[in-house]
Design a protein around this motif. Structure first.
Motif, PDB file in Angstrom:
ATOM      1  N   PRO A 113       0.809  -1.209   0.000  1.00 50.11           N
ATOM      2  CA  PRO A 113       0.000   0.000   0.000  1.00 50.11           C
ATOM      3  C   PRO A 113       0.858   1.282   0.000  1.00 50.11           C
ATOM      4  O   PRO A 113       2.041   1.226   0.273  1.00 50.11           O
ATOM      5  CB  PRO A 113      -0.770  -0.130   1.318  1.00 50.11           C
ATOM      6  N   VAL A 114       0.221   2.395  -0.303  1.00 54.95           N
ATOM      7  CA  VAL A 114       0.909   3.680  -0.339  1.00 54.95           C
ATOM      8  C   VAL A 114       1.263   4.097   1.083  1.00 54.95           C
ATOM      9  O   VAL A 114       0.499   3.867   2.010  1.00 54.95           O
ATOM     10  CB  VAL A 114       0.005   4.755  -0.983  1.00 54.95           C
ATOM     11  N   GLU A 396      -2.750  -5.694  16.017  1.00 50.98           N
ATOM     12  CA  GLU A 396      -3.293  -4.484  15.396  1.00 50.98           C
ATOM     13  C   GLU A 396      -3.778  -4.797  13.971  1.00 50.98           C
ATOM     14  O   GLU A 396      -4.874  -4.392  13.572  1.00 50.98           O
ATOM     15  CB  GLU A 396      -2.200  -3.412  15.377  1.00 50.98           C
ATOM     16  N   VAL A 397      -2.971  -5.546  13.231  1.00 53.46           N
ATOM     17  CA  VAL A 397      -3.354  -5.895  11.856  1.00 53.46           C
ATOM     18  C   VAL A 397      -4.580  -6.809  11.865  1.00 53.46           C
ATOM     19  O   VAL A 397      -5.507  -6.629  11.070  1.00 53.46           O
ATOM     20  CB  VAL A 397      -2.176  -6.573  11.118  1.00 53.46           C
ATOM     21  N   ALA A 402     -10.241  -7.978  10.829  1.00 56.17           N
ATOM     22  CA  ALA A 402     -11.558  -8.406  11.305  1.00 56.17           C
ATOM     23  C   ALA A 402     -12.623  -7.414  10.833  1.00 56.17           C
ATOM     24  O   ALA A 402     -13.711  -7.801  10.392  1.00 56.17           O
ATOM     25  CB  ALA A 402     -11.556  -8.508  12.823  1.00 56.17           C
ATOM     26  N   ILE A 403     -12.273  -6.137  10.892  1.00 58.92           N
ATOM     27  CA  ILE A 403     -13.215  -5.108  10.418  1.00 58.92           C
ATOM     28  C   ILE A 403     -13.421  -5.254   8.912  1.00 58.92           C
ATOM     29  O   ILE A 403     -14.547  -5.240   8.411  1.00 58.92           O
ATOM     30  CB  ILE A 403     -12.682  -3.690  10.756  1.00 58.92           C
ATOM     31  N   ALA A 404     -12.317  -5.463   8.206  1.00 55.12           N
ATOM     32  CA  ALA A 404     -12.395  -5.606   6.746  1.00 55.12           C
ATOM     33  C   ALA A 404     -13.248  -6.818   6.380  1.00 55.12           C
ATOM     34  O   ALA A 404     -14.059  -6.777   5.455  1.00 55.12           O
ATOM     35  CB  ALA A 404     -10.991  -5.745   6.156  1.00 55.12           C
TER      36      ALA A 404
ATOM     37  N   ALA B 215      -6.717 -11.947   2.059  1.00 47.87           N
ATOM     38  CA  ALA B 215      -6.565 -11.227   3.323  1.00 47.87           C
ATOM     39  C   ALA B 215      -5.317 -10.351   3.294  1.00 47.87           C
ATOM     40  O   ALA B 215      -5.264  -9.300   3.927  1.00 47.87           O
ATOM     41  CB  ALA B 215      -6.476 -12.218   4.478  1.00 47.87           C
ATOM     42  N   ALA B 216      -4.300 -10.772   2.552  1.00 39.49           N
ATOM     43  CA  ALA B 216      -3.028 -10.062   2.564  1.00 39.49           C
ATOM     44  C   ALA B 216      -2.912  -9.029   1.438  1.00 39.49           C
ATOM     45  O   ALA B 216      -1.841  -8.480   1.211  1.00 39.49           O
ATOM     46  CB  ALA B 216      -1.883 -11.067   2.480  1.00 39.49           C
ATOM     47  N   ALA B 217      -4.005  -8.788   0.714  1.00 39.57           N
ATOM     48  CA  ALA B 217      -3.987  -7.718  -0.288  1.00 39.57           C
ATOM     49  C   ALA B 217      -4.494  -6.453   0.377  1.00 39.57           C
ATOM     50  O   ALA B 217      -5.476  -6.484   1.116  1.00 39.57           O
ATOM     51  CB  ALA B 217      -4.899  -8.086  -1.455  1.00 39.57           C
ATOM     52  N   ALA B 218      -3.796  -5.345   0.147  1.00 42.05           N
ATOM     53  CA  ALA B 218      -4.180  -4.087   0.783  1.00 42.05           C
ATOM     54  C   ALA B 218      -5.363  -3.486   0.035  1.00 42.05           C
ATOM     55  O   ALA B 218      -5.211  -2.565  -0.752  1.00 42.05           O
ATOM     56  CB  ALA B 218      -2.999  -3.136   0.793  1.00 42.05           C
TER      57      ALA B 218
END
Lengths: 413, 305
Positions: A113-114, A396-397, A402-404, B215-218
């Motif tokens: 990610p950015v 934390e991740v 879990a939210i995602a 799961a590991a894709a942002a």
């Protein structure tokens, strides 16, 4: 000489100003933008005589920098992260023109990610390009190394562009006391650019970036660039000695800190090295024989100086603030290639990946790295590579995931 | 080494406050490191900035893990977890909050392990929001006890030199008043110690498992998540429409709003979505009949505690 509290970005701008850069193609990107803003301010107020041109991309910016350098003027430019990536075709293109200039890169992690925060994966993508690379650990070093970089780039036996790297946030936006040298003193250290035969003019046409048909001339030209880069090592030593004689600040190709009598060594690049220095002091207080070695020059890589300072050590912990996917830490590989086969090489060379996207490295993590070396030496077994990542960080991740997950399954309804 | 952390919102002069304190230390003969930390820069968003000062060279970098002094320019940040106001505070830490509530209230509410002080309303009441930073700097300088008043003044002047005498004078008034009012607590902040090897706990490093690629894709799978983020909380000024003056032009304020937070109904009547208005005040500036006023958020929070 003035002593001022300035950011790493302002220090880079001071370097360009004191070097009397004639031309600056520019393109903004966080966290580098303050460099070109500072220079633009000075040009606007008449404090600096330089032609600044805002380009439409970093690709054009590096092309313009190389082309301008080929006319024989002194060129400065700066970028960061995705900007450096966007310029990459020309980053690999311009060194073969053998037209010297200085590019400041403010390190910032790459997507995906950015992120806005730093690691060295961006600048290491330029590792094999022909640009020489100098890495800084303090704001003072940013200013001084920008001046040294011009001498190195323009050195008769080198004639290659040079990247000066500083870490985003940890240096770019951080103010520290910096000695700003007098312009006259800088002029003595760094006289005007002597373009030698590099002087493209409308009346003296020249083609650059040409095609060769056949591998023989290709091999010749490519290897010549490599040989020129290697010439950078003795050239740098000579220039750094000149700098020290004039300004009193020593910038060897390697910084060594309490490493002479050390049994265990931390090997780390960039501004996090000052944190490691602190950790070295604490470990010394506790009676541990620990030192630090930091490469200032990444290209050319100081092979022989590294063999010398690491000879006879019991173990080295390499901290890579970068990640080569499918391999691991870049510095670890580089150092292994230097030490392998040397009879007095340290038997333990441990790899730690840390500081990705600006992740902090805590003092106790440096202490633990040395413990890892100890245990490995006792067991006679090299430790596996270690990402600096704690159970709390994984929690934390997992929370975010879990939210995602909830959002995703709701979305499927 | 002194380790000081400032918390505030974009636009309150938090970065400037840290720089004024950094410069004051520098002028007082200290080695200094100061830096702001923020994500995307924006008005009203939580930011923090830190200052380190010591007599010897500073090798520590990055976020401060055990602050000796935490300065909070905006008390609405305390309950925002992302702002991290309480991060790393210990029994040796001092927290200074610019607030109209009492130090005792904050002490009880937060169960803060160290000392809590407030920058009382008298010192900051007449201050416009953008001068809170200067007041915080002045108060911090006195709490540290190693920065003379004259050096504080010189530091404020130096940091604001480009902004003209009027701005400097108004900031100085705030900084010096706060410096004076902290007299009873002068020197109450102590220098921190180094993190010794003996006191260190081994880090809880773990081996990352190999997760499934989805799961590991942002990626963000949910749609319209930006609606859930109540960016209205960032606001320090609220645009308020005077419907008697609004001429129902139907488009200027809504068109200029960078967050699409102004809706216009069929009758041309604009309505501001305060859950998402960040308080940029562009509508206030653009409205042709000057029908939108900028009202400090504080006035609303006082009415509805």
């Amino acid at each position: 000489m003035t002593r001022a509290l300035i950011t790493g970005n302002q220090a880079a701008a001071w370097g360009a100003r004191l070097a009397r850069a004639d031309y600056m193609p520019a393109f903004p990107i966080t966290p580098q933008t303050e460099i070109i803003e500072t220079l633009a301010g000075w040009i606007d107020s008449g404090e600096m005589d330089c032609r600044m041109v805002m380009m439409e991309s970093e690709h054009s910016m590096i092309t313009a920098a190389g082309a301008a350098a080929a006319t024989g003027v002194r060129v400065f430019t700066a970028t960061s992260s995705q900007g450096l990536m966007y310029a990459m075709e020309m980053i690999y293109g311009v060194p073969g023109m053998r037209a010297p200039f200085v590019l400041v890169n403010v390190s910032r992690g790459l997507q995906t990610p950015v992120t806005l925060e730093p690691d060295h994966t961006d600048v290491l993508a330029a590792r094999d390009s022909g640009f020489l690379q100098i890495h800084c650990a303090t704001c003072q070093e940013v200013l001084d190394q920008t001046l040294i970089a011009y001498r190195l780039a323009e050195h008769h036996r080198v004639r290659l562009p040079v990247i000066v790297n500083l870490d985003g946030f940890y240096l770019s936006f951080t103010r520290e006391p910096v000695e700003i040298p007098d312009p006259a003193a800088v002029d003595r250290f760094l006289p005007g650019f002597d373009p030698e035969t590099t002087r493209f003019r409308a009346g003296e046409p020249l083609s650059q970036g040409v095609v060769v048909l056949g591998s023989t001339p290709y091999s010749y030209f490519r290897y010549e660039t490599h040989l020129a880069a290697l010439q950078g090592l003795p050239a740098y030593a000579e220039i750094a000695a000149d700098f020290a004689a004039q300004f009193g600040r020593e910038y060897g190709a390697l910084e060594t800190y309490r490493s002479d009598d050390a049994e265990w060594v931390l090997f780390i690049m960039g501004s996090f090295a000052t944190k490691a220095k602190d950790a070295v002091d604490r470990m010394r207080e506790a009676g541990w024989k620990v030192g630090l070695v930091r490469p200032r020059l990444l290209r050319p890589f100081p092979d022989e100086p590294l063999r010398q300072v690491l000879a006879g050590k019991r173990g080295v912990a390499v901290v890579d603030q970068n990640l080569s996917m499918g391999k691991g830490g870049v510095l670890h590989s580089e150092l292994a290639s230097v030490l392998y086969g040397q009879l007095d090489a340290p038997p333990i060379l441990a790899s730690f990946i840390g500081g990705l996207g600006g992740r902090d490295i805590a003092p106790e993590e440096f202490y633990e790295m040395i413990q890892v070396l100890h245990r490995a030496a006792e067991e006679g077994k090299p430790p596996p590579p270690r990402l600096l990542f704690t159970g709390d960080e994984l929690r934390e991740v997992r929370k975010l995931q879990a939210i995602a997950h909830a959002e995703r399954t709701e979305g499927l309804k | 080494m002194y380790r000081i952390r400032f918390h505030g919102r974009g636009g309150q002069g938090t970065k400037t406050a840290s720089r004024m304190l950094g410069t004051a230390f520098f002028l007082a003969g200290y080695q200094v490191q100061d830096a702001p930390r923020y994500g995307a820069e924006r008005r009203g968003a939580p930011i923090f900035a830190y200052v380190r000062a010591a007599k010897e060279a500073i090798h520590e970098r990055g976020v401060i893990r055990e602050p000796n002094l935490v300065v909070v320019a905006d008390d609405s940040l305390v309950p925002v977890p992302a702002a991290g106001v309480l991060q790393g505070a210990t029994a040796r830490s001092v927290m200074l909050i610019s607030s109209s509530e009492s130090a005792a209230t904050w002490r009880d509410r937060l169960n803060f392990p160290g000392t809590v002080l407030t920058l009382p309303a008298e010192a900051s009441e007449q201050a416009e929001l953008c001068f809170v930073g200067a007041a915080c700097t002045g108060a911090a300088a006195r709490l540290l006890g190693v920065i003379p008043r004259a050096i504080l003044e010189a530091a404020v002047r130096e940091e604001l030199s480009a902004l003209g005498e009027d701005i400097i004078r108004r900031n100085l008034e705030q900084a010096l008043a706060a410096f004076d009012c902290m007299e009873p607590h002068a020197g109450s902040v102590n220098e921190g110690v180094a993190f010794s090897v003996a006191d260190a706990k081994a880090p809880d490093w773990i081996d990352l498992p190999v997760d499934e690629s989805d799961a590991a894709a942002a990626a963000i799978h949910a749609s319209a998540t930006s609606v859930e983020v109540r960016t209205g909380l960032w606001r320090v000024l609220r645009p308020v429409i005077d419907y008697d003056r609004c001429n129902r032009c139907w488009w200027v304020c809504s068109e200029f709003c960078p967050d699409s937070a102004i809706k216009v109904d069929a009758d041309g009547r604009p309505e501001i979505d305060y859950d998402h208005c960040k308080g940029c005040m562009i509508c206030v500036a653009q409205c042709p009949p000057h029908a939108i006023a900028a009202v400090p958020e504080q006035e609303f929070s006082e009415k509805t505690p």
